[in-house]
Design a protein around this motif. Sequence first.
Motif, PDB file in Angstrom:
ATOM      1  N   VAL A 159      28.146  72.923 -58.116  1.00 39.32           N
ATOM      2  CA  VAL A 159      27.130  72.745 -56.996  1.00 39.32           C
ATOM      3  C   VAL A 159      26.623  71.487 -56.709  1.00 39.32           C
ATOM      4  N   CYS A 160      27.042  70.419 -57.592  1.00 35.73           N
ATOM      5  CA  CYS A 160      26.355  69.367 -57.603  1.00 35.73           C
ATOM      6  C   CYS A 160      27.385  68.218 -57.888  1.00 35.73           C
ATOM      7  N   ARG A 161      27.622  67.196 -57.060  1.00 36.17           N
ATOM      8  CA  ARG A 161      28.787  66.148 -57.209  1.00 36.17           C
ATOM      9  C   ARG A 161      28.547  65.471 -58.753  1.00 36.17           C
ATOM     10  N   GLU A 162      27.185  65.238 -58.862  1.00 36.72           N
ATOM     11  CA  GLU A 162      26.799  64.499 -60.093  1.00 36.72           C
ATOM     12  C   GLU A 162      25.447  64.929 -60.698  1.00 36.72           C
ATOM     13  N   ALA A 163      25.206  65.594 -61.764  1.00 34.13           N
ATOM     14  CA  ALA A 163      23.906  66.041 -62.174  1.00 34.13           C
ATOM     15  C   ALA A 163      23.871  65.544 -63.824  1.00 34.13           C
ATOM     16  N   PHE A 164      22.758  65.432 -63.993  1.00 35.93           N
ATOM     17  CA  PHE A 164      22.266  64.619 -65.316  1.00 35.93           C
ATOM     18  C   PHE A 164      21.057  64.662 -65.732  1.00 35.93           C
ATOM     19  N   VAL A 165      20.713  64.514 -67.060  1.00 28.51           N
ATOM     20  CA  VAL A 165      19.280  64.872 -67.561  1.00 28.51           C
ATOM     21  C   VAL A 165      18.697  63.335 -67.287  1.00 28.51           C
ATOM     22  N   ALA A 166      17.626  63.310 -66.792  1.00 27.22           N
ATOM     23  CA  ALA A 166      16.900  62.060 -66.428  1.00 27.22           C
ATOM     24  C   ALA A 166      15.429  61.815 -67.227  1.00 27.22           C
ATOM     25  N   THR A 167      15.067  60.752 -67.151  1.00 29.74           N
ATOM     26  CA  THR A 167      13.601  60.462 -67.433  1.00 29.74           C
ATOM     27  C   THR A 167      12.724  60.801 -66.197  1.00 29.74           C
ATOM     28  N   ASN A 168      11.554  60.773 -66.227  1.00 28.63           N
ATOM     29  CA  ASN A 168      10.806  60.812 -65.070  1.00 28.63           C
ATOM     30  C   ASN A 168      10.298  59.578 -64.353  1.00 28.63           C
ATOM     31  N   ASP A 169      11.098  58.550 -64.652  1.00 26.36           N
ATOM     32  CA  ASP A 169      11.148  57.227 -64.197  1.00 26.36           C
ATOM     33  C   ASP A 169      11.585  57.357 -62.669  1.00 26.36           C
ATOM     34  N   PRO A 170      10.983  57.090 -61.518  1.00 25.65           N
ATOM     35  CA  PRO A 170      11.462  57.576 -60.155  1.00 25.65           C
ATOM     36  C   PRO A 170      12.210  56.407 -59.681  1.00 25.65           C
ATOM     37  N   ALA A 171      12.294  55.203 -60.213  1.00 26.78           N
ATOM     38  CA  ALA A 171      12.974  54.117 -59.770  1.00 26.78           C
ATOM     39  C   ALA A 171      14.573  54.242 -59.581  1.00 26.78           C
ATOM     40  N   GLY A 172      15.083  53.736 -58.605  1.00 29.25           N
ATOM     41  CA  GLY A 172      16.498  53.915 -58.171  1.00 29.25           C
ATOM     42  C   GLY A 172      16.904  55.209 -57.619  1.00 29.25           C
ATOM     43  N   TYR A 173      15.933  56.144 -56.945  1.00 30.86           N
ATOM     44  CA  TYR A 173      16.117  57.679 -56.350  1.00 30.86           C
ATOM     45  C   TYR A 173      15.687  57.308 -55.096  1.00 30.86           C
ATOM     46  N   ASP A 174      16.216  58.042 -54.203  1.00 38.07           N
ATOM     47  CA  ASP A 174      15.951  58.162 -52.560  1.00 38.07           C
ATOM     48  C   ASP A 174      14.944  59.283 -52.499  1.00 38.07           C
ATOM     49  N   LEU A 175      14.978  60.285 -53.467  1.00 37.11           N
ATOM     50  CA  LEU A 175      14.140  61.642 -53.322  1.00 37.11           C
ATOM     51  C   LEU A 175      13.437  61.845 -54.493  1.00 37.11           C
ATOM     52  N   LEU A 176      12.328  62.234 -54.614  1.00 38.83           N
ATOM     53  CA  LEU A 176      11.746  62.486 -55.665  1.00 38.83           C
ATOM     54  C   LEU A 176      11.201  63.935 -55.513  1.00 38.83           C
TER      55      LEU A 176
END
Lengths: 286, 286
Positions: free
Chosen positions: A183-200
């Motif tokens: 369902v996702c082109r790319e999915a990964f485990v992330a930290t909660n740092d919102p830098a670098g995303y378009d949508l939080l």
Amino acid sequence: MATAEMNPLSISGSTLLYPVIGYPVGQVKAPMLYNQLFAAIGIDAVVVPLEIAPADFPRVGPALFAVSNVRGAMVTIPHKPACVDFLDAASAAVKAAGACNAIVKRADGTLFGDLFDGIGFVSGLKRAGVEPKGMRCLVVGSGGVGAAIAVALGEAGAASVGVSDINTDSAARLAGRLTSFGVCREAFVATNDPAGYDLLVNATPLGLKESDPLPVPVERLAPGTVVADVIMKIDFTPLLLAARERGCTIHMGREMFIEMAPLYLSLFGYDGYTSDGIRKLVGYKD
Amino acid sequence: MATAEMNPLSISGSTLLYPVIGYPVGQVKAPMLYNQLFAAIGIDAVVVPLEIAPADFPRVGPALFAVSNVRGAMVTIPHKPACVDFLDAASAAVKAAGACNAIVKRADGTLFGDLFDGIGFVSGLKRAGVEPKGMRCLVVGSGGVGAAIAVALGEAGAASVGVSDINTDSAARLAGRLTSFGVCREAFVATNDPAGYDLLVNATPLGLKESDPLPVPVERLAPGTVVADVIMKIDFTPLLLAARERGCTIHMGREMFIEMAPLYLSLFGYDGYTSDGIRKLVGYKD
């Protein structure tokens, strides 16, 4: 609205039931919205809360559907994952997210489950002019709602979906499902740092209590990021207030709730309603 | 009555449920009366119909009470005898009649059952000026309602209670229980010949359908006999019309229904209501 008034006599022996099932249920808003809708549309049905303790759910949940006039249900915290166990069939979203918030009893008595939080969330974003296609998304919280939203963002063409959770195992399981179900082109485990995303997206309960910490370090939010919260009880959560302060576009939790209404109605067999039509029927204020 | 109007918003997450459980349930009148009452009194509770097939009842009936906000239930045909099996405690009327139509979940979670048809019936008679004490009574029909009425007539001091049923085994079992539980001075199996009685009660469904035969040979009714019917759907059943024609005092089924309201309310923890007060609250016409 005169059309939305309900006489107590309107609950009769022939009234169908669509319970909203959770634990606790004191906070649920579905009865208010859906009973007003049913009255306005002229559907002889009622949404009632059913509070079922988790230990009782495996026995009581399926038993409810043996009640002839229970024709479906809305499922909320914490039963969204557990109800998947007794479905006879389920949507791709249910399979990918491992959670279900909408059950219908089909004509042959079998139970079909769907998951509307995610599609409702994405629908609300689009209505607000936010197109998730191509966006780099961070979903904080990998429970039922977070999973649903992550799946829907993937299905809507997000460029990538990062999943953050203090329970990293849970985040890893969800990221794995997002990838393995394609369902996702790319999915990964992330930290909660919102830098670098378009949508939080905050899909944790953080913000419900005044003493809650913020779900992300807001000082890392770039202006222009779209920041959404799933919390329905409060329109402007501390996260949304901080995000607005930083020049972000914000999106309230209640949008998701109203966007799910046409989906629930259609699942229950009442077709042809749009979320804008429903907003008008119930006098919903944007 | 403005006070008795119910806004659909009045069902919320905190609303308590008192289902009326039967099979079928299309005919039940409890939601109309009790929801109007709850609205008028200001009780945050709702009565909804639950239709449960007999084969499912042993599993589904008890499971319902695991729902936290289900605090009690009204039980109707055909589940009145079966629900006795899962009660933790029961009134003398339940034990004597082998049937229960009122269940409350007590603070410790245990279920207590009572049976109000009989006491409601006797209460209605007394309100109409008919004193069952010392009367020779014939109860036709030994199912749940007939059993309840026979017990209540015995407890009210009837001189004797004859029980008639085309199922003579059922009549014999009831007459036996009336005697062994000591609720009747004299109880026996009778034919449906109403001659020689002061009070005749039809506790069969005969009269619901136009093609039904009369439950007793009405030509054997003496003027002055009190003739009562438990059928609620029709005020003036063919039996009551024939009885009135012969100069008998007649008593309608719906009286029993309204007389049970203060009993149900009190069982559910809402004390202090009388049937006359309730008649006023809901605009009930005698």
